[in-house]
Design an enzyme around this catalytic site. Structure first.
Site, PDB file in Angstrom:
ATOM      1  N   GLU A  51      -3.411   7.932  -4.143  1.00 39.75           N
ATOM      2  CA  GLU A  51      -4.287   7.173  -5.335  1.00 39.75           C
ATOM      3  C   GLU A  51      -5.043   8.365  -5.886  1.00 39.75           C
ATOM      4  OE1 GLU A  51      -4.130   2.942  -4.930  1.00 39.75           O
ATOM      5  OE2 GLU A  51      -2.322   3.049  -5.145  1.00 39.75           O
ATOM      6  N   ARG A  93       1.125  -1.176  -0.249  1.00 41.55           N
ATOM      7  CA  ARG A  93      -0.496  -0.085  -0.053  1.00 41.55           C
ATOM      8  C   ARG A  93       0.738   1.543  -0.567  1.00 41.55           C
ATOM      9  NH1 ARG A  93      -3.625  -3.101  -1.452  1.00 41.55           N
ATOM     10  NH2 ARG A  93      -5.545  -3.278  -0.311  1.00 41.55           N
ATOM     11  N   HIS A 106      -1.861   0.628  -9.688  1.00 42.26           N
ATOM     12  CA  HIS A 106      -2.338  -0.737  -8.684  1.00 42.26           C
ATOM     13  C   HIS A 106      -3.043  -1.170  -9.575  1.00 42.26           C
ATOM     14  CE1 HIS A 106      -3.691  -0.394  -5.102  1.00 42.26           C
ATOM     15  NE2 HIS A 106      -3.983  -2.143  -5.216  1.00 42.26           N
TER      16      HIS A 106
END
Ligand code: GLV
Length: 328
Positions: free
Chosen positions: A270, A241, A288
């Site tokens: 993000e 993450r 991602h």
């Protein structure tokens, strides 16, 4: 009965619910729920008994209160559950499920793709080759660093970290790992990994791969001090993450050439990516897509439906996460 699917799953979950005896009108699919205003989202999920959510939706107390007392299960379309307040779910008797098995191998593949690409400076190489300015073979051009026989540090060796470590056998690498508890299968042959403290592993590693879960204790785990421990020839890969890494500190380390490069699939904010990272020549960024294969996402859809069905029919779900579950 109202099952809300808050994303566009790969593979249609509705027939799977129908096969289990649910009516088509029991299942409501809102493909882009992530982009709804919070108030509209909360209105939408009112009265739900089950929710299948993407990792981009925050499942907090307010969300759970909006859903109301009928809610029995939240299934995350992911392995990471940092978007979910596990305590708030437990307090309301809402089961939380995720889908680890299909996430493991594709994410380990992406970690290795980023590892090889940064150690061998592929982004810069592609630019030179595509520019039309390449002047031909040059023995000094874009020298990377050897991974074969080097040292790999896996930070947070859970299931994905173990799959990353297993791939290192092919490169004859020494594997170091961090984890809360020892991992006998990693320490056994043929991986023969050694558990280390982060600060002991970073100075030894040629490649550092982050597969650790995000929680309050791992936010900015890789900060300026941690980056300062890495070798100038080493590369950092993050497939966990974004907030595990302090992106400003990483941009500083890269622009001052204190590490060789970084391969990133995840970001602190993000979908925004720190501009200075994009400007560093040896940073390879992906949007991602760690687990994004057709096969694995189909499996994740099936698993998510199984998780929900199990809870709604009073069975133990295949993959439940509780507040006491340790990070990987
Ligand atoms: C993806 O990031 C996941 O947690 O599955």
């Amino acid at each position: 009965m109202s099952i809300h699917v808050l994303l566009n799953c790969v593979g249609d979950p509705i027939p799977m619910f129908r096969e289990a005896g649910f009516a088509t009108e029991d299942v409501v699919v809102t493909p882009k729920a992530t982009h709804l205003e919070i108030a509209d989202l909360h209105q939408l999920i009112r009265g739900s008994t089950a929710i299948l959510t993407p990792l981009t939706i925050k499942i907090d107390g307010a969300f759970l209160d909006a859903a109301g007392p009928m809610l029995k299960v939240v299934a995350n379309y992911a392995v990471g559950v940092d978007n979910i307040d596990l305590e708030a779910c437990a307090a309301r008797g809402v089961a939380v499920c995720n889908g680890p098995p299909p996430m493991v191998e594709p994410t380990a593949d992406i970690a290795w793709a980023l590892l090889l690409a940064t150690a061998r400076r592929l982004r810069e190489g592609i630019r030179v080759a595509e520019s039309g300015d390449w002047t031909g073979y040059d023995s000094q051009l874009l020298l990377g660093h050897r991974l074969h026989g080097g040292t790999l540090l896996v930070v947070g060796a859970g299931r994905i970290g173990a799959a990353v470590a297993r791939r290192a056998i092919g490169w004859n690498m020494r594997v170091l790992y961090t984890a809360r508890t020892p991992k006998p299968t990693l320490e056994a042959s043929p991986i023969s990994a050694t558990k280390v403290a982060l600060e002991d592993g970073l100075p030894l590693a040629d490649a550092v791969v982050l597969t650790i879960s995000l929680d309050h204790s791992t936010r900015h785990l890789i900060d300026a001090a941690a980056l300062a421990l890495m070798k100038p020839s080493s590369v950092l890969v993050n497939v966990s993450r974004g907030p595990v890494v302090d992106e400003v500190a990483l941009a500083n380390a890269l622009s001052e050439k204190r590490i060789l490069g970084a391969g990133l699939d995840v970001y602190e904010h993000e979908p925004k990516i720190e501009r200075r990272l994009l400007d560093c020549p040896n940073v390879l960024v992906l949007p991602h897509i760690g687990s994004a294969t057709v096969e694995d996402r189909l499996d994740l859809t099936r698993l998510s439906v199984e998780n929900i069905l199990a809870v709604l029919t009073g069975r133990k779900p295949p993959h439940e996460v509780t507040p006491s579950d340790s990070r990987s």
